[in-house]
Design a protein around this motif. Structure first.
Motif, short mmCIF file in Angstrom:
data_model
loop_
_atom_site.label_atom_id
_atom_site.label_comp_id
_atom_site.label_asym_id
_atom_site.label_seq_id
_atom_site.Cartn_x
_atom_site.Cartn_y
_atom_site.Cartn_z
N LEU A 203 0.82 -1.21 0.00
CA LEU A 203 0.00 0.00 0.00
C LEU A 203 0.86 1.26 0.00
O LEU A 203 0.50 2.26 -0.65
CB LEU A 203 -0.95 -0.01 1.20
N GLN B 86 -2.26 3.29 6.80
CA GLN B 86 -1.94 2.25 5.83
C GLN B 86 -0.98 2.74 4.74
O GLN B 86 -0.31 1.93 4.10
CB GLN B 86 -3.23 1.75 5.18
N ALA C 3 -5.15 -1.15 -4.60
CA ALA C 3 -5.21 -1.54 -3.19
C ALA C 3 -6.40 -2.46 -2.92
O ALA C 3 -6.32 -3.35 -2.06
CB ALA C 3 -5.29 -0.30 -2.31
#
Length: 850
Positions: free
Chosen positions: A296, A447, A778
């Motif tokens: 990510l 993230q 993602a």
């Protein structure tokens, strides 16, 4: 016999006197001797290392490089090389080697110089921990006594382990583990015998015998080490000859960075310094694991960089960095030779993915460049034709016809490899800046985070430090406040111009839609989806400024950052991307205020966990989670009176969060029927075109004159916010004219969001493409995740025009969600009923602006 007895008596007396002298000397200097007991719990200074959640090294902090190793993790070949050259009787003597002492004494008598120190490994350890390296008699005496003490406290293996991890081996490498990385870029277990012997040779004089500073002397010392190993029987002749002649390929290696995420690393470093202090953080051997995954984080960085290049290139080429040589009056040049170019480029900075290069040849529609890596690259028309001249942020020049319209020989330029089109192209450092932040809305774990194009060009982290006006990104929170005060998704608002006299300023305030299209009566769901500015203002008036500010504070926004006037409905508040993403996480997780965090756990150098994040979490959006919360709250604090609740506080109802997300969903999907003239597009329609998912929700944002552009959205298990603007707040992102080459050349999928877009720049065109690029990859393979309908929500069929109940089941009706008790109770009359199919006004797309 008489003389023999006298000789024996002299020896006995000498021994007694020597013993008495040694004992006396010991007690004389004993007060000055340090306690060696600390070696039982010694903590070596080890740099802090930062890893991604999946274990890739992001960064390393600390002057001293050290990789502590257990003795059983150090190759036998290295231990044998050290023992053979430094102390062959290490496992036999008590810390002081009598044979070595005699050898040093004989050398002193013969040469008159202190050429040999007779130091054992234990004595070297004593010197490294407690004494200076000066060759003085008193220091040697203290060294011997300390060594004897050490042998009483530690085992031989413990002494050898400390020795191999403690000693400095040049180029800021401390210990054999770090030396393997610094000189060979490998783990110690992956080194050949020749490389191990090279490291063993460093112990005598690391500054002058290392293979980087003095390769010839290092080679000679390696041969000595191997010869001693041969003499001691550790290797045979064939192994000796092979290792002595091997090319060991030594060069200085930095930390083996596997994930280059400097903005994230800088944030974690700052937090560790806050926790432990600078010195302890940098030398305590902490292994810090971030909440981000490498996948990510890379996606966010790639999406941000690619998006900035798209924006920058559609605005035109600003010309070469320098002109190093050029044609003279006769059309001839005195071009630099390759050596000159190498020397010049070696001093130029590079910012991944940009590389500095010099144009060496210009053909009709192709150029050749010489890069910093010493390569000649051909860049064809596909990599050049975008470069029409930059005139201003709102104007671009004519499209180039030939390469000479763009650059000439001798130009210093940037080039980059375009992964999406798979070729090298002319490029430039983007003028605009950007930020990107992605969170897990369930607990606030970061993230992915990007603070700008390049940390090495600017350390200012725009994701956490740049407070910028948010534009229409504020509207979902305003609409959420409206839901708390009696408004519904079916409420009819007046989308009409506002003219208000301001007595304080003496001017009329006229908030406008963008474009200036007004639809009259409009349902609240459509108004947010199409980002109607005047409707947002009317909602603020209906709820009240104080109530709006109090409601925004629930999402974590500082009331001091919120202006106390009606412009706040259009996004005049200044927030950071992190603050904004955190606010949207509340909508995504069902109404719970989570706190962003970037460190998952902290381990010591031996992999033992010292601290683990324990964030307050939002429970899953189902009944079981609510029961669990109730159970935990009634159990009380049994073991620890100071225990904290692990569930995040609920700041808005799950019904409010659900309905707000519903409105944000239609900002992407739109709604209605095209053939029946009820179809409409939301401002985020490009995400719907690019991603085949039904769980996306989002909101664009654009401020006055397009100085700040935003897109924030929800998808799967992620919330993400993208921002693009200039660091110079006076600059507008402007507009672009049509570039036929870009439109024709780019794949159709990229035309929706790439550098082929034309017109005024706004949140949908500038910021949203980064969000789409990130989310599309993602969420690949991630199941769709849409919250279940809360118990307090009911669904009824309403008329699309009036928002009232209807019994029709055609294109004029739709099912709508309402909080129980707020659903409409009246049916639409025949006189009020309007069929859009019979009207002449087509559906319109609306962009947003403040």
């Amino acid at each position: 016999m008489k003389y023999l007895k006298l000789f024996i008596l002299i020896i006995i007396c000498s021994a007694v006197l020597g013993t008495i002298s040694v004992i006396s000397l010991y007690f004389y200097i004993k007060p000055e001797l340090p306690s060696v007991a600390i070696l039982k719990d010694v903590r070596l200074q080890t740099p802090m290392k930062i890893y991604s959640q999946d274990g890739l090294l992001i960064s390393q902090y600390g002057v001293k490089r050290r990789i502590p190793l257990e003795l059983n993790n150090i190759p036998d070949g290295l231990k044998q090389a050290i023992l053979a050259t430094e102390d062959s009787r290490f496992y036999e003597h008590p810390g002081i080697d009598p044979i070595g002492v005699m050898r040093a004494f004989v050398n002193l008598v013969v040469t008159g110089e202190k050429g040999q120190g007779a130091s054992t490994i234990t004595m070297q350890l004593a010197r490294n921990f407690f004494l200076s390296p000066d060759k003085a008699w008193m220091r040697k005496i203290k060294e011997a006594f300390i060594s004897w003490h050490i042998e009483q406290v530690l085992t031989k293996d413990e002494i050898l382990t400390l020795y191999l991890n403690k000693i400095e081996l040049g180029h800021r490498a401390f210990g054999v583990g770090a030396a393997a990385q610094v000189y060979f870029g490998k783990d110690i277990g992956d080194l050949s015998l020749a490389q191990l012997a090279t490291i063993a040779g460093l112990f005598k004089a690391p500054s002058t015998l290392n293979p980087i500073s003095n390769p010839q002397r290092s080679l000679e010392r390696r041969r000595v080490v191997l010869a001693r190993m041969l003499d001691e029987g550790y290797i045979n002749r064939q192994e000796f000859e092979q290792a002595a002649s091997e090319d060991i390929q030594a060069k200085k290696h930095g930390a083996e960075i596997e994930l280059d995420a400097p903005y994230l690393a800088d944030m974690i470093y700052a937090e560790m310094v806050t926790r432990y202090g600078k010195e302890e953080a940098e030398t305590g051997g902490y292994q810090v694991y971030a909440t981000v995954t490498s996948k990510l984080q890379r996606l966010a960085q790639q999406a941000t960089i690619r998006n900035l290049h798209d924006y920058d290139e559609r605005h035109g080429f600003r010309g070469p960095l320098q002109q190093l040589w050029q044609l003279d009056e006769n059309g001839e040049t005195e071009a630099w030779n390759e050596s000159q170019m190498r020397e010049f480029l070696a001093e130029q900075p590079s910012f991944k993915p940009l590389l500095p290069a010099i144009v060496t040849r210009v053909e009709e529609q192709q150029i050749q460049v010489f890069t910093q890596q010493g390569q000649y690259l051909d860049i064809n028309w596909d990599g050049l034709a975008w470069a029409r001249p930059y005139v201003s942020d709102t104007r671009q020049g004519d499209e180039p016809k030939v390469a000479a319209d763009i650059v000439t020989e001798g130009a210093l330029v940037w080039v980059r490899f375009n992964d999406e089109t798979d070729f090298w192209q002319l490029s430039q450092f983007p003028d605009a800046s950007a930020a990107f932040i992605a969170l897990n809305p369930a607990d606030g774990a970061v993230q992915a985070i990007v603070g700008g194009y390049s940390f090495y060009q600017s350390q200012f982290n725009r994701a956490t430090q740049a407070k910028r006006q948010v534009g229409s990104n504020i509207k979902p929170f305003v609409y959420s406040a409206a839901l708390e005060h009696g408004f519904t998704l079916g409420s009819i608002m007046n989308d009409a111009p506002i003219n208000q006299w301001d007595r304080k300023s003496g001017v009329v305030w006229r908030p406008k839609n963008s474009p200036e299209v007004y639809d009259g009566p409009i349902r609240m769901r459509l108004a947010l989806g199409r980002s109607k500015n005047v409707v947002s203002v009317r909602l603020l008036r209906g709820v009240g400024i104080d109530n709006i500010i109090q409601h925004l504070a629930r999402f974590g926004f500082n009331p001091d950052d919120i202006p106390r006037d009606e412009s706040l409905a259009l996004g005049s508040s200044s927030l950071t991307p992190m603050e904004l993403a955190t606010g949207f996480a509340v909508i995504a997780n069902g109404g719970y205020a989570v706190t962003p965090y970037i460190i998952e756990r902290i381990d010591n150098e031996f992999g033992e966990t010292l601290w683990h994040a324990d964030p307050a979490i939002a429970p899953p959006l189902n009944g079981e989670a609510q029961e669990l919360m109730a159970q935990e709250s009634t159990e009380g604090l049994t073991e620890d009176a100071n225990a904290t609740q692990h569930y995040a506080p609920s700041v808005i109802s799950k019904e409010n969060a659900f309905l707000t997300r519903e409105m944000m969903t239609t900002a992407i999907t739109g709604g209605g029927n095209w053939s029946k003239k009820t179809y409409w597009q939301g401002t985020g329609w490009r995400a719907n075109n690019m991603m085949d998912r039904d769980d996306l929700a989002g909101k664009t944002g654009t401020t006055n004159d397009s100085k700040d552009t935003w897109f924030s959205g929800i998808g799967g298990n992620l919330v993400a916010t993208a921002w693009v603007g200039f660091d110079d707040m006076s600059r507008s992102l402007g507009r672009t004219s049509r570039n036929q080459y870009l439109i024709n050349k780019n794949p159709q999928k990229f035309n929706w969001m790439g550098n082929a877009m034309v017109g005024p720049e706004d949140g949908a065109r500038v910021a949203q493409p980064a969000w789409i690029r990130f989310m599309r990859e993602a969420l690949d393979g991630v199941p769709e995740s849409y919250p279940p309908v809360p118990e307090g929500i009911v669904t009824v069929r309403i008329d699309r025009t009036t928002g009232k109940l209807t019994q029709r089941t055609d294109h004029t009706a739709r099912f709508e969600y309402f909080m129980k008790g707020t659903e409409p109770t009246q049916y639409v009359d025949d006189e009020e009923f309007i069929d859009p199919f019979e009207q002449d006004t087509p559906a319109q797309e609306t962009e947003d602006i403040f």
